[in-house]
Design an enzyme around this catalytic site. Structure first.
Site, PDB file in Angstrom:
ATOM      1  N   GLU A   1       0.827  -1.207   0.000  1.00  0.00           N
ATOM      2  CA  GLU A   1       0.000   0.000   0.000  1.00  0.00           C
ATOM      3  C   GLU A   1       0.861   1.256   0.000  1.00  0.00           C
ATOM      4  O   GLU A   1       0.655   2.182  -0.782  1.00  0.00           O
ATOM      5  CB  GLU A   1      -0.918  -0.007   1.234  1.00  0.00           C
ATOM      6  CG  GLU A   1      -1.801   1.208   1.347  1.00  0.00           C
ATOM      7  CD  GLU A   1      -2.842   1.245   0.234  1.00  0.00           C
ATOM      8  OE1 GLU A   1      -3.730   0.383   0.260  1.00  0.00           O
ATOM      9  OE2 GLU A   1      -2.747   2.109  -0.645  1.00  0.00           O
TER      10      GLU A   1
ATOM     11  N   ASP B   1       1.044   4.021  -2.979  1.00  0.00           N
ATOM     12  CA  ASP B   1       0.605   5.404  -2.761  1.00  0.00           C
ATOM     13  C   ASP B   1       1.702   6.404  -3.094  1.00  0.00           C
ATOM     14  O   ASP B   1       1.443   7.469  -3.661  1.00  0.00           O
ATOM     15  CB  ASP B   1       0.147   5.587  -1.310  1.00  0.00           C
ATOM     16  CG  ASP B   1      -1.057   4.728  -0.970  1.00  0.00           C
ATOM     17  OD1 ASP B   1      -1.691   4.192  -1.903  1.00  0.00           O
ATOM     18  OD2 ASP B   1      -1.368   4.586   0.234  1.00  0.00           O
TER      19      ASP B   1
ATOM     20  N   SER C   1      -7.583   1.788  -3.649  1.00  0.00           N
ATOM     21  CA  SER C   1      -6.293   2.273  -3.160  1.00  0.00           C
ATOM     22  C   SER C   1      -5.434   2.837  -4.268  1.00  0.00           C
ATOM     23  O   SER C   1      -4.583   3.681  -4.018  1.00  0.00           O
ATOM     24  CB  SER C   1      -5.506   1.111  -2.549  1.00  0.00           C
ATOM     25  OG  SER C   1      -6.016   0.755  -1.318  1.00  0.00           O
TER      26      SER C   1
ATOM     27  N   VAL D   1     -18.444   7.772 -16.568  1.00  0.00           N
ATOM     28  CA  VAL D   1     -18.327   6.324 -16.760  1.00  0.00           C
ATOM     29  C   VAL D   1     -19.737   5.736 -16.715  1.00  0.00           C
ATOM     30  O   VAL D   1     -20.474   5.974 -15.747  1.00  0.00           O
ATOM     31  CB  VAL D   1     -17.421   5.684 -15.685  1.00  0.00           C
ATOM     32  CG1 VAL D   1     -17.338   4.177 -15.861  1.00  0.00           C
ATOM     33  CG2 VAL D   1     -16.041   6.321 -15.729  1.00  0.00           C
TER      34      VAL D   1
END
Ligand code: NAG
Ligand code: NAG
Ligand code: NAG
Length: 560
Positions: free
Chosen positions: A281, A285, A479, A521
């Site tokens: 993670e 990021d 994420s 979308v």
């Protein structure tokens, strides 16, 4: 006699009269043990608990009004973000609240420290025995089955009538936050990463180059050193400088591979550098902010496990740490969250107010919407759609996930839906009403039609290439989407600051007023809870929000 001293005197008389004469009012309670936890019996009376006590802020409505005033493009105060002192004046509790609560604690031989710069959070350490006594509670040991971790919690707690109005919530009590926060999952191995600046290559392998092309993001370097993006790190996830270097060498051959980030730490946080400590993670990021927001200073805020916020994993400590600083980052991206139901309503509201305070000071607060589709933060068993926290808070921007390029299509795991805690804010009522009308009776009874709808926006989030522990791999999750969207905002802020303008701050009123600047979308859905989930449609929808970024159009809408 002032009101504060009146309450102080009556409390002392109560203390003298003894607890038996006190009227306790149930402050918060749960009817059952939350899903995923089992009861192991009474908590050890001599063990200690780190209490956080939230005092009511003196003017939450004023803060929210000020936030919207500086964040709504049509307002004459648009962009006039507030100072720390001005925000703290709204957040601060009344002198009376502080005095009454301290007097109550003192009558039990306790005293608390102030743990937020506005003074609306107090901290103290108490034994389980004392906690049971002063809160008329029964702390038990609860085990989180999936992780095996144990926590002292109570299913109910009460406060003396004289004190109840002066406390919003005490933690840990009835919040059973899950120790397994949202984190990205490794995707099924796909063909080796190719670095292509062709937008359509994002359909198979997502890299910074195809993202830049797909979302028309400039590749030239930002110039403003006062600008920044903060990347929130939790649960001992460390961002590796060597992985970042390899990532840049593979995927951003046009910029220096020495480009790096700075680190801030709290709660004993570290940022250990070693391949075995590489956090997927944290690496994701950092790589998808530095790798996309070319030249924008990025700092990684690493929360350690010495948190004092009652097993809230540093979520509250992070807020109080950053808000104490004299200048706030212009963008903050967080890819962690919980199920809304896991958080007590009072605690969730208090944290949401803190995010509103960041927005008022000029920070764009972005959170990954969650990876459980209509099941919330993560997949779970359910019969009704579940909301995720903090995505449901209306004072931040929740980012969902899409995949593919022609057309971009909702990721099935993209958490989206409607909060049970917050109603739809004004900036989105038209967008939500249009969705509900178009949806008709589909999903009837499975969600709260009056809730705040989320996510607000979305970005690519499948088979996103990262380097972690020395190897290149693809990851999936909202994420991925949050740092990508955060980078777009970071670059727009750079241009705004260079032009002498304010950064964008709290984004939502601007986003909903300029929905055309996003790529709508209209394909895909987020099934779950044994049902079809929501379907992406023209306009806002609770899977992909308003859509994905188009930098060129957003730049024009920002007046650049
Ligand atoms: C309160 O502050 C004092 C002085 O800074 C410190 O020694 C003490 O550990 C703090 N207590 C808590 C519970 O944080
Ligand atoms: C949400 O709740 C479910 C059921 O308790 C749990 O399995 C899941 O891990 C939770 N998700 C998060 C992000 O806390
Ligand atoms: C639905 O959302 C509203 C906020 O708009 C909230 O007040 C209400 O309690 C929610 N209903 C349920 C059943 O959770």
């Amino acid at each position: 006699m002032s009101a504060a001293s009146f309450f102080f005197a009556s409390l002392l008389s109560l203390a003298v009269a003894g607890p038996a004469s006190q009227t306790f009012i149930v402050q918060e309670s749960l009817s059952t043990t939350p899903q995923g936890f089992t009861r192991l019996g009474a908590a050890d009376a001599s063990s200690s608990i780190n209490f956080r006590i939230a005092l009511p802020s003196s003017n939450v409505a004023g803060l929210e009004a000020a936030l919207l005033d500086v964040s709504t493009p049509s307002s004459s105060n648009y962009g006039n973000h507030l100072s720390k002192d001005a925000v703290n004046a709204f957040l601060a509790p009344s002198d009376q609240a502080t005095a009454v609560v301290q007097a109550w604690l003192s009558s039990h031989g306790l005293s608390a420290n102030t743990s937020s710069s506005a003074g609306d959070w107090l901290s103290l350490s108490v034994t389980v025995a004392k906690a049971n006594e002063i809160l008329s509670a029964q702390y038990e040991t609860f085990q989180h089955v999936a992780s095996g971790k144990t926590y002292a919690r109570t299913l109910s707690y009460s406060l003396p009538a004289e004190v109840a109005d002066f406390i919003d919530t005490i933690h840990p009590t009835v919040t059973f936050n899950n120790p397994l926060s949202i984190s990205p999952v490794l995707s099924v191995p796909k063909p080796a990463a190719q670095v292509s600046s062709d937008a359509s290559s994002c359909a198979t392998t997502v890299t910074p180059s195809c993202i830049q092309s797909l979302y028309k993001i400039p590749t030239t370097a930002a110039t403003e050193s006062s600008n920044s993006i903060a990347v929130a790190g939790f649960i001992n996830q460390f961002a590796q400088k060597s992985d970042l270097k390899s990532f840049l060498k593979s995927f951003r051959t046009d910029i220096s591979s020495s480009t790096t980030f700075t680190t801030q730490t709290l709660d004993g946080g570290k940022n250990t550098q070693s391949a075995s400590k590489a956090g997927i993670e944290a690496n994701l990021d950092v790589q998808y902010t530095i790798g996309i927001a070319t030249g924008v200073p990025v700092f990684f805020v690493s929360t350690g496990d010495d948190y004092q916020d009652g097993d809230l994993e540093g979520f509250l400590d992070m807020v109080n740490f950053l808000s104490a600083e004299d200048s706030v980052p212009q963008v903050m991206t967080t890819s962690y969250g919980e199920n809304e139901t896991d958080m007590s309503k009072a605690l969730a509201f208090k944290l949401c107010t803190a995010y509103a305070a960041f927005g008022a000071r000029g920070t764009s607060v972005l959170f990954a919407s969650g990876d459980g589709g209509v099941e919330g933060g993560q997949s779970q068993t359910c019969t009704k759609y579940q909301a995720a926290f903090p995505a449901g808070c209306p004072f931040l921007t929740a980012v969902g996930s899409v995949h593919g390029t022609s057309p971009e299509t909702a990721s099935t795991f993209s958490s989206g839906g409607f909060s049970n805690y917050w109603g739809a804010p004004d900036y989105q009522t038209d967008a939500v009403a249009a969705f509900l009308k178009a949806q008709g009776t589909t999903n009837k009874g499975l969600f709260n039609t009056s809730g705040r709808g989320y996510p607000d926006v979305s970005a690519q989030g499948e088979n996103v290439q990262i380097v972690s522990g020395g190897s290149t791999e693809g990851v999936d999750g909202t994420s991925c989407a949050s740092p990508i969207f955060a980078s777009v905002i970071g670059l727009l802020n750079d241009e705004l600051i260079a032009a002498g303008n304010s950064p964008l701050g709290f984004l939502n009123p601007w986003l909903y007023a300029n929905a055309d600047m996003l790529n709508d979308v209209t394909a895909g859905s987020n099934p779950g809870c044994g049902a079809a989930g929501f379907t992406a449609r023209a306009g806002w929808d609770p899977v992909t929000g308003l859509g994905t970024p188009d930098y060129a159009k957003m730049k024009t809408a920002a007046g650049l």
